[in-house]
Design a protein around this motif. Structure first.
Motif, PDB file in Angstrom:
ATOM      1  N   TRP A   1       1.022  -1.324   0.074  1.00 12.35           N
ATOM      2  CA  TRP A   1      -0.161   0.123   0.046  1.00 12.35           C
ATOM      3  C   TRP A   1       0.842   1.116   0.048  1.00 12.35           C
ATOM      4  CZ3 TRP A   1      -2.613   2.263   4.796  1.00 12.35           C
ATOM      5  CH2 TRP A   1      -3.676   3.350   4.232  1.00 12.35           C
ATOM      6  N   PRO A   2       1.000   1.970  -0.986  1.00 10.68           N
ATOM      7  CA  PRO A   2       2.012   2.976  -1.130  1.00 10.68           C
ATOM      8  C   PRO A   2       1.714   4.377  -0.050  1.00 10.68           C
ATOM      9  CG  PRO A   2       0.255   3.063  -2.962  1.00 10.68           C
ATOM     10  CD  PRO A   2       0.077   1.992  -2.262  1.00 10.68           C
ATOM     11  N   ASP A   3       0.416   4.611   0.218  1.00  2.75           N
ATOM     12  CA  ASP A   3       0.067   5.637   1.013  1.00  2.75           C
ATOM     13  C   ASP A   3       0.240   5.437   2.586  1.00  2.75           C
ATOM     14  OD1 ASP A   3      -0.345   7.288  -1.127  1.00  2.75           O
ATOM     15  OD2 ASP A   3      -2.449   6.934  -1.222  1.00  2.75           O
ATOM     16  N   GLY A   4       0.273   4.031   2.812  1.00  2.00           N
ATOM     17  CA  GLY A   4       0.204   3.523   4.137  1.00  2.00           C
ATOM     18  C   GLY A   4       1.436   4.126   5.053  1.00  2.00           C
ATOM     19  N   ALA A   5       2.476   4.096   4.644  1.00  4.26           N
ATOM     20  CA  ALA A   5       3.779   4.593   5.568  1.00  4.26           C
ATOM     21  C   ALA A   5       3.747   5.914   5.789  1.00  4.26           C
ATOM     22  CB  ALA A   5       4.967   4.023   5.046  1.00  4.26           C
ATOM     23  N   THR A   6       3.218   6.821   4.684  1.00  2.00           N
ATOM     24  CA  THR A   6       3.396   8.225   4.871  1.00  2.00           C
ATOM     25  C   THR A   6       2.324   8.530   5.829  1.00  2.00           C
ATOM     26  OG1 THR A   6       3.766   8.347   2.478  1.00  2.00           O
ATOM     27  CG2 THR A   6       2.705  10.335   3.264  1.00  2.00           C
ATOM     28  N   LEU A   7       0.942   8.014   5.750  1.00  2.00           N
ATOM     29  CA  LEU A   7      -0.214   8.288   6.521  1.00  2.00           C
ATOM     30  C   LEU A   7       0.127   8.186   7.967  1.00  2.00           C
ATOM     31  CD1 LEU A   7      -3.262   7.081   4.455  1.00  2.00           C
ATOM     32  CD2 LEU A   7      -2.678   9.491   5.056  1.00  2.00           C
ATOM     33  N   LEU A   8       0.603   7.026   8.270  1.00  2.00           N
ATOM     34  CA  LEU A   8       1.346   6.873   9.603  1.00  2.00           C
ATOM     35  C   LEU A   8       2.225   7.584  10.104  1.00  2.00           C
ATOM     36  CD1 LEU A   8       1.221   4.882  12.243  1.00  2.00           C
ATOM     37  CD2 LEU A   8       2.794   3.292  10.818  1.00  2.00           C
ATOM     38  N   VAL A   9       3.284   8.054   9.316  1.00  2.00           N
ATOM     39  CA  VAL A   9       4.425   8.816   9.701  1.00  2.00           C
ATOM     40  C   VAL A   9       3.784  10.318   9.870  1.00  2.00           C
ATOM     41  CG1 VAL A   9       6.298  10.038   9.070  1.00  2.00           C
ATOM     42  CG2 VAL A   9       6.288   7.527   8.619  1.00  2.00           C
ATOM     43  N   ASP A  10       2.902  10.638   9.236  1.00  2.00           N
ATOM     44  CA  ASP A  10       1.981  12.000   9.457  1.00  2.00           C
ATOM     45  C   ASP A  10       1.257  11.920  10.693  1.00  2.00           C
ATOM     46  OD1 ASP A  10       3.216  12.804   7.132  1.00  2.00           O
ATOM     47  OD2 ASP A  10       1.528  12.540   5.694  1.00  2.00           O
ATOM     48  N   ALA A  11       0.617  10.933  10.952  1.00  2.00           N
ATOM     49  CA  ALA A  11      -0.166  10.636  11.873  1.00  2.00           C
ATOM     50  C   ALA A  11       0.657  10.968  13.124  1.00  2.00           C
ATOM     51  CB  ALA A  11      -1.122   9.669  12.052  1.00  2.00           C
ATOM     52  N   TYR A  12       1.847  10.017  13.406  1.00  2.00           N
ATOM     53  CA  TYR A  12       2.718  10.167  14.425  1.00  2.00           C
ATOM     54  C   TYR A  12       3.092  11.630  14.518  1.00  2.00           C
ATOM     55  CZ  TYR A  12       3.617   5.056  15.118  1.00  2.00           C
ATOM     56  OH  TYR A  12       3.500   3.862  15.416  1.00  2.00           O
TER      57      TYR A  12
ATOM     58  N   ASP B   1       9.470  10.021  18.447  1.00  2.00           N
ATOM     59  CA  ASP B   1      10.205   8.721  18.510  1.00  2.00           C
ATOM     60  C   ASP B   1       9.739   7.413  17.966  1.00  2.00           C
ATOM     61  OD1 ASP B   1      12.149  10.214  19.933  1.00  2.00           O
ATOM     62  OD2 ASP B   1      11.391   9.988  22.001  1.00  2.00           O
ATOM     63  N   GLU B   2       8.218   7.380  18.288  1.00  2.00           N
ATOM     64  CA  GLU B   2       7.753   6.092  17.497  1.00  2.00           C
ATOM     65  C   GLU B   2       7.672   6.249  16.182  1.00  2.00           C
ATOM     66  OE1 GLU B   2       3.911   4.953  19.489  1.00  2.00           O
ATOM     67  OE2 GLU B   2       4.171   6.960  20.658  1.00  2.00           O
ATOM     68  N   ALA B   3       7.720   7.587  15.309  1.00  2.00           N
ATOM     69  CA  ALA B   3       8.014   7.682  13.882  1.00  2.00           C
ATOM     70  C   ALA B   3       9.272   7.123  13.373  1.00  2.00           C
ATOM     71  CB  ALA B   3       7.624   8.991  13.692  1.00  2.00           C
ATOM     72  N   ILE B   4       9.983   7.550  14.288  1.00  2.00           N
ATOM     73  CA  ILE B   4      11.678   7.245  13.831  1.00  2.00           C
ATOM     74  C   ILE B   4      11.810   5.846  13.917  1.00  2.00           C
ATOM     75  CG2 ILE B   4      13.888   7.410  14.796  1.00  2.00           C
ATOM     76  CD1 ILE B   4      13.469  10.267  15.454  1.00  2.00           C
ATOM     77  N   GLN B   5      11.416   4.893  15.118  1.00  2.00           N
ATOM     78  CA  GLN B   5      11.286   3.736  15.260  1.00  2.00           C
ATOM     79  C   GLN B   5      10.776   2.991  14.046  1.00  2.00           C
ATOM     80  OE1 GLN B   5       9.953   2.189  19.217  1.00  2.00           O
ATOM     81  NE2 GLN B   5      10.159   0.316  18.528  1.00  2.00           N
ATOM     82  N   PHE B   6       9.515   3.446  13.908  1.00  2.00           N
ATOM     83  CA  PHE B   6       8.791   2.818  12.653  1.00  2.00           C
ATOM     84  C   PHE B   6       9.639   2.852  11.103  1.00  2.00           C
ATOM     85  CE2 PHE B   6       6.244   3.665   8.877  1.00  2.00           C
ATOM     86  CZ  PHE B   6       5.816   2.503   8.568  1.00  2.00           C
ATOM     87  N   LEU B   7      10.309   4.065  10.974  1.00  2.00           N
ATOM     88  CA  LEU B   7      11.007   4.486   9.725  1.00  2.00           C
ATOM     89  C   LEU B   7      12.264   3.572   9.815  1.00  2.00           C
ATOM     90  CD1 LEU B   7      10.249   8.172   9.486  1.00  2.00           C
ATOM     91  CD2 LEU B   7       9.523   6.385   7.958  1.00  2.00           C
ATOM     92  N   GLN B   8      13.149   3.565  10.793  1.00  2.00           N
ATOM     93  CA  GLN B   8      13.880   2.737  10.900  1.00  2.00           C
ATOM     94  C   GLN B   8      13.779   1.203  10.362  1.00  2.00           C
ATOM     95  OE1 GLN B   8      15.012   3.409  15.019  1.00  2.00           O
ATOM     96  NE2 GLN B   8      16.609   4.809  14.747  1.00  2.00           N
TER      97      GLN B   8
ATOM     98  N   SER C   1      14.754   9.350   3.116  1.00  2.00           N
ATOM     99  CA  SER C   1      14.915  10.590   3.323  1.00  2.00           C
ATOM    100  C   SER C   1      13.691  11.186   4.342  1.00  2.00           C
ATOM    101  CB  SER C   1      14.215  11.171   1.920  1.00  2.00           C
ATOM    102  OG  SER C   1      12.932  10.727   1.459  1.00  2.00           O
ATOM    103  N   THR C   2      12.533  10.443   4.392  1.00  2.00           N
ATOM    104  CA  THR C   2      11.533  10.709   5.441  1.00  2.00           C
ATOM    105  C   THR C   2      12.438  10.420   6.956  1.00  2.00           C
ATOM    106  OG1 THR C   2       9.859  10.245   4.006  1.00  2.00           O
ATOM    107  CG2 THR C   2       9.220  10.328   6.335  1.00  2.00           C
ATOM    108  N   LEU C   3      13.001   9.619   7.192  1.00  2.00           N
ATOM    109  CA  LEU C   3      13.832   9.142   8.255  1.00  2.00           C
ATOM    110  C   LEU C   3      14.598  10.450   8.642  1.00  2.00           C
ATOM    111  CD1 LEU C   3      14.440   7.564  10.687  1.00  2.00           C
ATOM    112  CD2 LEU C   3      15.848   6.075   9.228  1.00  2.00           C
ATOM    113  N   ALA C   4      15.500  10.677   7.614  1.00  2.00           N
ATOM    114  CA  ALA C   4      16.563  11.870   7.614  1.00  2.00           C
ATOM    115  C   ALA C   4      15.820  13.052   8.378  1.00  2.00           C
ATOM    116  CB  ALA C   4      17.133  12.071   6.359  1.00  2.00           C
ATOM    117  N   ASP C   5      14.583  13.397   7.933  1.00  2.00           N
ATOM    118  CA  ASP C   5      13.994  14.432   7.902  1.00  2.00           C
ATOM    119  C   ASP C   5      13.595  14.639   9.430  1.00  2.00           C
ATOM    120  OD1 ASP C   5      14.048  15.659   5.424  1.00  2.00           O
ATOM    121  OD2 ASP C   5      12.049  14.888   5.061  1.00  2.00           O
TER     122      ASP C   5
END
Length: 299
Positions: free
Chosen positions: A188-199, A206-213, A224-228
């Motif tokens: 699902w292409p939008d899933g990760a983006t939506l989750l990170v935006d919600a975090y 911190d939870e967003a970073i853990q998920f992205l890692q 790139s999102t993790l870097a941001d």
């Protein structure tokens, strides 16, 4: 057969008035009406499959007349009306189905979907959008409620509910749904983006970073999102490392090089400053190549 028909159509059991609540078997006439309703119900599905929506509507109507207590018939007609862009009639049928059986998931799905779709209407007022958001959320919560045995609702419905939660700033409700969906639907292409935006909106960085890692290992586009996020937390060296990984996937990106250089400069050590200079030179070279007139080569 009568018992099966009763179960399929959801017909209520008759209870004698004034008695102690003992169930009474349906009469022969009632059983015959239920059987005919079931026949019309099946006919409606067949006609719908054959793209004869007008015939299907008539068959559903006949089934409803034969068994007015069968909420599934009404909900199926509501769905057909929705799929043929007759939303006013779909809403009426959905509400009628819920009067018969307030827990009817199909009716909640139809109503929730229609109200959610109306949120983007050009002629919608702020007040009407707020009302539709509340209605859509309420109905989809009912439609997606986990069923007995742990059976989950359709992923698209849960994703729609998560988007509604985000629109209503209910981020803490959206996050569990999205967290589950990105695991179950990795494509699902939008899933990760939506989750990170919600975090981010919920200040759960911190939870967003853990998920992205974890997610970036399988989906390098997320580096790139993790870097941001590292940059927001002033974790400049880690941000630079994430941008470096992002560049490995997209080496022709001018913007990524500039952001990479910025993180190196913020890290501040001599080696980082030298590397930042080199990265900026590479970025400018890329920009000049892009801006060069056709047929010319830059020295």
């Amino acid at each position: 057969k009568i018992a099966v028909l009763l179960a399929v159509l959801g017909t209520a059991t008759v209870v004698e008035a004034g008695q102690s609540g003992r169930a009474v078997a349906p009469s022969a006439a009632q059983a015959s009406a239920v059987a005919q309703a079931y026949e019309q119900f099946l006919l409606a599905h067949r006609l719908d499959d054959e793209n004869d929506q007008a015939g299907a509507i008539q068959a559903y109507r006949r089934a409803m007349a034969l068994d007015p207590s069968a909420s599934e018939i009404v909900a199926s007609l509501a769905d057909l009306y929705m799929r043929t862009d007759r939303n006013a009639e779909a809403i009426a049928m959905g509400e009628q189905a819920l009067k018969i059986l307030p827990s009817n998931r199909e009716a909640h799905r139809v109503l929730g979907t229609i109200y959610a779709a109306r949120l983007g209407a050009d002629n919608a007022t702020r007040e009407s959008q707020r009302e539709d958001l509340v209605r859509a959320t309420r109905h989809l919560e009912q439609a997606t409620e986990r069923q007995p045995g742990g059976v989950q609702a359709d992923a698209n419905l849960r994703a729609m509910l998560a988007r509604l939660y985000i629109a209503g700033t209910a981020y803490d409700k959206a996050i569990p749904i999205l967290s589950e969906l990105v695991k179950q639907e990795p494509g699902w292409p939008d899933g990760a983006t939506l989750l990170v935006d919600a975090y981010a909106a919920a200040n759960r960085t911190d939870e967003a970073i853990q998920f992205l890692q974890e997610a970036a290992i399988d989906n390098p586009q997320l580096y790139s999102t993790l870097a941001d996020f590292y940059g927001r937390g002033r974790r400049y060296r880690e941000a630079a490392g994430a941008y470096e990984r992002a560049l490995a996937r997209n080496p022709g990106s001018f913007d990524l090089r500039v952001r990479y250089a910025s993180m190196l400069l913020n890290a501040g050590e001599t080696g980082d400053l030298v590397k930042a200079r080199d990265v900026l030179r590479e970025a400018m070279t890329l920009r000049l190549v892009v801006m060069a007139p056709s047929g010319l080569r830059w020295p």
